[in-house]
Design a protein around this motif. Structure first.
Motif, PDB file in Angstrom:
ATOM      1  N   LYS A   2       0.856  -1.180   0.000  1.00  0.00           N
ATOM      2  CA  LYS A   2       0.000   0.000   0.000  1.00  0.00           C
ATOM      3  C   LYS A   2       0.897   1.237   0.000  1.00  0.00           C
ATOM      4  O   LYS A   2       1.827   1.340   0.796  1.00  0.00           O
ATOM      5  N   THR A   4       1.056   5.557  -0.033  1.00  0.00           N
ATOM      6  CA  THR A   4       0.354   6.800   0.246  1.00  0.00           C
ATOM      7  C   THR A   4       1.260   7.974  -0.095  1.00  0.00           C
ATOM      8  O   THR A   4       2.409   8.025   0.366  1.00  0.00           O
ATOM      9  N   THR A  21       5.039   3.727   2.545  1.00  0.00           N
ATOM     10  CA  THR A  21       4.441   2.422   2.284  1.00  0.00           C
ATOM     11  C   THR A  21       3.989   1.776   3.582  1.00  0.00           C
ATOM     12  O   THR A  21       4.387   2.197   4.675  1.00  0.00           O
ATOM     13  N   ASP A  22       3.193   0.744   3.452  1.00  0.00           N
ATOM     14  CA  ASP A  22       2.775  -0.014   4.626  1.00  0.00           C
ATOM     15  C   ASP A  22       3.862  -0.979   5.094  1.00  0.00           C
ATOM     16  O   ASP A  22       3.670  -1.744   6.022  1.00  0.00           O
TER      17      ASP A  22
END
Length: 64
Positions: A2, A4, A21-22
């Motif tokens: 993921k 962002t 990122t995750d």
């Protein structure tokens, strides 16, 4: 993964941008410099971004 967006220099998708990122990592989109004179391993790369983009993304967290 993921991703962002934290900060960008424009509204288009082809400008310097910083993402988180995750995975607990940062992705950086920018120009690939060729005049740096450094020895970079084949599995790594350098990107160049404006310092103001770092300030916008991280602000006072960077200090100084």
């Amino acid at each position: 993964m993921k991703v962002t967006m934290l900060a960008t220099t424009c509204d288009k998708k082809d400008c310097p941008t910083i993402y988180k990122t995750d995975r607990g990592t940062i992705l950086v989109q920018g120009e690939t410099p060729t005049d740096h004179g450094l020895s970079i391993p084949a599995h790594e790369t350098l990107v160049e971004i404006p310092i103001e983009l770092i300030r916008e993304a991280f602000g006072d967290q960077l200090g100084g």
